[in-house]
Design an enzyme around this catalytic site. Structure first.
Site, PDB file in Angstrom:
ATOM      1  N   ARG A 176       0.978  -1.244   0.039  1.00 44.56           N
ATOM      2  CA  ARG A 176      -0.075   0.009  -0.053  1.00 44.56           C
ATOM      3  C   ARG A 176       0.936   1.259   0.053  1.00 44.56           C
ATOM      4  O   ARG A 176       0.449   2.320   0.511  1.00 44.56           O
ATOM      5  CB  ARG A 176      -1.133   0.105   1.425  1.00 44.56           C
ATOM      6  CG  ARG A 176      -2.026  -1.095   1.089  1.00 44.56           C
ATOM      7  CD  ARG A 176      -3.054  -1.356   0.229  1.00 44.56           C
ATOM      8  NE  ARG A 176      -3.850  -2.437   0.080  1.00 44.56           N
ATOM      9  CZ  ARG A 176      -3.308  -3.209  -0.520  1.00 44.56           C
ATOM     10  NH1 ARG A 176      -2.214  -3.517  -1.312  1.00 44.56           N
ATOM     11  NH2 ARG A 176      -3.914  -4.617  -0.631  1.00 44.56           N
ATOM     12  N   SER A 226     -10.328   0.141   4.167  1.00 42.33           N
ATOM     13  CA  SER A 226      -9.633  -0.169   5.384  1.00 42.33           C
ATOM     14  C   SER A 226      -8.913   0.883   5.904  1.00 42.33           C
ATOM     15  O   SER A 226      -8.303   1.670   5.167  1.00 42.33           O
ATOM     16  CB  SER A 226      -8.541  -1.252   5.062  1.00 42.33           C
ATOM     17  OG  SER A 226      -9.185  -2.481   4.639  1.00 42.33           O
ATOM     18  N   GLU A 296      -3.458   3.087   7.002  1.00 40.58           N
ATOM     19  CA  GLU A 296      -3.598   3.048   5.323  1.00 40.58           C
ATOM     20  C   GLU A 296      -4.272   4.201   5.006  1.00 40.58           C
ATOM     21  O   GLU A 296      -3.521   4.746   3.954  1.00 40.58           O
ATOM     22  CB  GLU A 296      -4.333   1.780   5.101  1.00 40.58           C
ATOM     23  CG  GLU A 296      -4.350   1.806   3.557  1.00 40.58           C
ATOM     24  CD  GLU A 296      -4.971   0.721   3.110  1.00 40.58           C
ATOM     25  OE1 GLU A 296      -4.908  -0.576   3.641  1.00 40.58           O
ATOM     26  OE2 GLU A 296      -5.639   0.582   2.158  1.00 40.58           O
TER      27      GLU A 296
HETATM   28  C1  FAD Z   1     -15.452   0.842  -0.070  1.00 35.71           C
HETATM   29  C2  FAD Z   1     -13.941   0.906  -0.176  1.00 35.71           C
HETATM   30  C3  FAD Z   1     -13.263  -0.169  -0.511  1.00 35.71           C
HETATM   31  C4  FAD Z   1     -11.749  -0.248  -0.599  1.00 35.71           C
HETATM   32  N1  FAD Z   1     -11.147  -1.274  -1.034  1.00 35.71           N
HETATM   33  C5  FAD Z   1      -9.708  -1.298  -1.289  1.00 35.71           C
HETATM   34  C6  FAD Z   1      -9.157  -2.278  -1.510  1.00 35.71           C
HETATM   35  O1  FAD Z   1      -9.473  -3.666  -1.676  1.00 35.71           O
HETATM   36  N2  FAD Z   1      -7.768  -2.291  -1.755  1.00 35.71           N
HETATM   37  C7  FAD Z   1      -7.029  -1.314  -1.708  1.00 35.71           C
HETATM   38  O2  FAD Z   1      -5.894  -1.104  -2.066  1.00 35.71           O
HETATM   39  N3  FAD Z   1      -7.717   0.098  -1.277  1.00 35.71           N
HETATM   40  C8  FAD Z   1      -8.953   0.147  -1.303  1.00 35.71           C
HETATM   41  N4  FAD Z   1      -9.792   1.103  -0.822  1.00 35.71           N
HETATM   42  C9  FAD Z   1      -8.965   2.361  -0.533  1.00 35.71           C
HETATM   43  C10 FAD Z   1      -9.023   3.456  -2.034  1.00 35.71           C
HETATM   44  O3  FAD Z   1      -9.968   3.013  -2.791  1.00 35.71           O
HETATM   45  C11 FAD Z   1      -7.746   2.917  -2.830  1.00 35.71           C
HETATM   46  O4  FAD Z   1      -6.399   3.299  -2.052  1.00 35.71           O
HETATM   47  C12 FAD Z   1      -7.389   3.961  -3.936  1.00 35.71           C
HETATM   48  O5  FAD Z   1      -6.549   3.432  -4.751  1.00 35.71           O
HETATM   49  C13 FAD Z   1      -7.335   5.291  -3.674  1.00 35.71           C
HETATM   50  O6  FAD Z   1      -7.493   5.911  -5.181  1.00 35.71           O
HETATM   51  P1  FAD Z   1      -8.240   7.566  -5.055  1.00 35.71           P
HETATM   52  O7  FAD Z   1      -8.317   7.854  -6.459  1.00 35.71           O
HETATM   53  O8  FAD Z   1      -9.276   7.524  -4.247  1.00 35.71           O
HETATM   54  O9  FAD Z   1      -6.867   8.323  -4.447  1.00 35.71           O
HETATM   55  P2  FAD Z   1      -7.030   9.435  -3.048  1.00 35.71           P
HETATM   56  O10 FAD Z   1      -7.839   8.608  -1.976  1.00 35.71           O
HETATM   57  O11 FAD Z   1      -7.799  10.885  -3.831  1.00 35.71           O
HETATM   58  O12 FAD Z   1      -5.611   9.695  -2.932  1.00 35.71           O
HETATM   59  C14 FAD Z   1      -4.795   8.867  -2.273  1.00 35.71           C
HETATM   60  C15 FAD Z   1      -3.386   9.148  -2.148  1.00 35.71           C
HETATM   61  O13 FAD Z   1      -2.692   9.003  -3.355  1.00 35.71           O
HETATM   62  C16 FAD Z   1      -2.503  10.499  -4.048  1.00 35.71           C
HETATM   63  N5  FAD Z   1      -2.839  10.676  -5.240  1.00 35.71           N
HETATM   64  C17 FAD Z   1      -4.109  10.371  -5.782  1.00 35.71           C
HETATM   65  N6  FAD Z   1      -4.182  10.569  -7.057  1.00 35.71           N
HETATM   66  C18 FAD Z   1      -2.981  10.978  -7.640  1.00 35.71           C
HETATM   67  C19 FAD Z   1      -2.413  11.547  -9.039  1.00 35.71           C
HETATM   68  N7  FAD Z   1      -2.836  11.358  -9.796  1.00 35.71           N
HETATM   69  N8  FAD Z   1      -0.960  11.869  -8.711  1.00 35.71           N
HETATM   70  C20 FAD Z   1      -0.110  11.841  -7.302  1.00 35.71           C
HETATM   71  N9  FAD Z   1      -0.666  11.674  -6.296  1.00 35.71           N
HETATM   72  C21 FAD Z   1      -2.077  11.197  -6.315  1.00 35.71           C
HETATM   73  C22 FAD Z   1      -3.099  11.512  -3.024  1.00 35.71           C
HETATM   74  O14 FAD Z   1      -2.349  12.697  -2.721  1.00 35.71           O
HETATM   75  C23 FAD Z   1      -3.146  10.504  -1.579  1.00 35.71           C
HETATM   76  O15 FAD Z   1      -1.863  10.534  -1.080  1.00 35.71           O
HETATM   77  C24 FAD Z   1     -11.288   1.024  -0.889  1.00 35.71           C
HETATM   78  C25 FAD Z   1     -11.986   2.291  -0.410  1.00 35.71           C
HETATM   79  C26 FAD Z   1     -13.495   2.170  -0.248  1.00 35.71           C
HETATM   80  C27 FAD Z   1     -14.036   3.354   0.117  1.00 35.71           C
END
Ligand code: FAD
Length: 303
Positions: A176, A226, A296
């Site tokens: 992660r 998580s 996380e």
């Molecule tokens: C119901 C649910 C289930 C989930 N299940 C999982 C799972 O099974 N496995 C898992 O790993 N995660 C899971 N997640 C967590 C989440 O979806 C992941 O971590 C996802 O990859 C985050 O992507 P995001 O675009 O929402 O990033 P954000 O939450 O917007 O950002 C996360 C991080 O990435 C950085 N970031 C985002 N986009 C960029 C970019 N383009 N350039 C530079 N930095 C950037 C941000 O600064 C921040 O530090 C879950 C979340 C929910 C709500």
């Protein structure tokens, strides 16, 4: 209300793309978070380059977000500029077994395109509600796989607006995490290598993963997935449950009754509620097992 420093200039530079005092609760899946001084959703690469070069050299904090599905934004909001990499960066292409996606594409959209074209590898990602960019930065994973298994290279932009390609070996992928997390680089495009596979088999796996999620995760309430990382050899959910935290509540934040590593927003939870709950869970798990759970979810902003 007075306008934040830099708002007028940025608004003139990127018309229609800049908002002042934007509630971050609108941009996180937890539906929690105070206002960002300035919130920008750039219309494309050129506009993003204009923005970062404008910020570069000025003493303004800059944060990039995707779908906000792994973010806890504190109630006092964010001093500085939040840049959402969204739909304008959402193009998805499949070329044989290569998947090329804009960082703003939703991971589920990329997984569906891969399935249709008979490209396997992303089945695990079904149901992860993030963007491709966020998934790479976090090395999102499930079901024994993660983005690191597929990513070949990413295109990033630095603070001078320069584009650069980095291959997977340079990204420092771990559980992660990657070395993009907390860096000043913004991810714009991701290239993944899949494998040729029967689309029906891919679909069957995806449906199975989704069914498992629906049965084991509290998907009817806002959350950020998580909250804690799994420590070596244990799952955080099991530790939290054994420490007696399941169902524990602070305001409208609750340790989910369905999956103890999720904290759900029952309606009006604040970041403060979530932080207090996180702290109590950490304390109780430590008292019972001597293990310190680490986060996380990424925490942004101020109290
Ligand atoms: C119901 C649910 C289930 C989930 N299940 C999982 C799972 O099974 N496995 C898992 O790993 N995660 C899971 N997640 C967590 C989440 O979806 C992941 O971590 C996802 O990859 C985050 O992507 P995001 O675009 O929402 O990033 P954000 O939450 O917007 O950002 C996360 C991080 O990435 C950085 N970031 C985002 N986009 C960029 C970019 N383009 N350039 C530079 N930095 C950037 C941000 O600064 C921040 O530090 C879950 C979340 C929910 C709500």
């Amino acid at each position: 209300m007075t306008l934040p420093i830099g708002f007028k200039e940025l608004n003139a530079l990127l018309p229609g793309q800049v908002k002042a005092n934007e509630p971050m609760a609108r941009h996180t899946t937890w539906r929690i978070g105070g206002p960002a001084d300035i919130f920008v959703e750039p219309a494309g690469v050129k506009e993003l380059a204009r923005l970062v070069t404008w910020v570069h050299g000025r003493d303004l904090p800059l944060y990039f977000i995707g779908n906000g599905s792994n973010l806890l934004v504190k109630d006092g909001g964010i001093r500085g500029i939040v840049v959402k990499i969204g739909r304008a960066f959402g193009k998805v292409q499949v070329q044989e077994t290569t998947l090329i996606a804009g960082a703003g594409a939703m991971l589920g959209v990329l997984a569906a395109a891969a399935q249709k074209s008979g490209v396997g590898g992303l089945e695990f990602a079904t149901g992860i509600p993030g963007t491709v960019g966020g998934a790479v930065v976090m090395n999102a994973g499930a079901n024994g796989s993660s983005m690191a298994d597929l990513v070949q290279e990413v295109m990033v932009m630095d603070l001078s607006g320069e584009l650069e390609r980095r291959n997977a070996g340079e990204l420092g992928f771990g559980y992660r995490t990657s070395n993009l997390l907390g860096s000043s680089l913004v991810v714009l495009e991701v290239t993944c290598r899949g494998v040729a596979r029967d689309p029906d088999q891919i679909r069957a796996d995806m449906e199975q993963y989704l069914a498992r999620r629906r049965a084991s995760q509290p998907l009817s309430y806002p959350s950020a997935g998580s909250v804690f990382k799994n420590p070596p050899g244990k799952t955080a959910g099991w530790l939290i449950e054994q420490a007696g935290c399941k169902g524990m509540r602070q305001g409208d934040a609750q340790v989910s009754l369905v999956h103890a590593n999720f904290i759900v927003n029952l309606g009006r939870a604040t970041a403060r509620d979530v932080q207090l709950l996180i702290h109590r869970v950490q304390q109780l798990v430590y008292e019972r097992f001597g293990i310190t759970l680490t986060l996380e979810v990424q925490v942004l902003g101020e109290d």
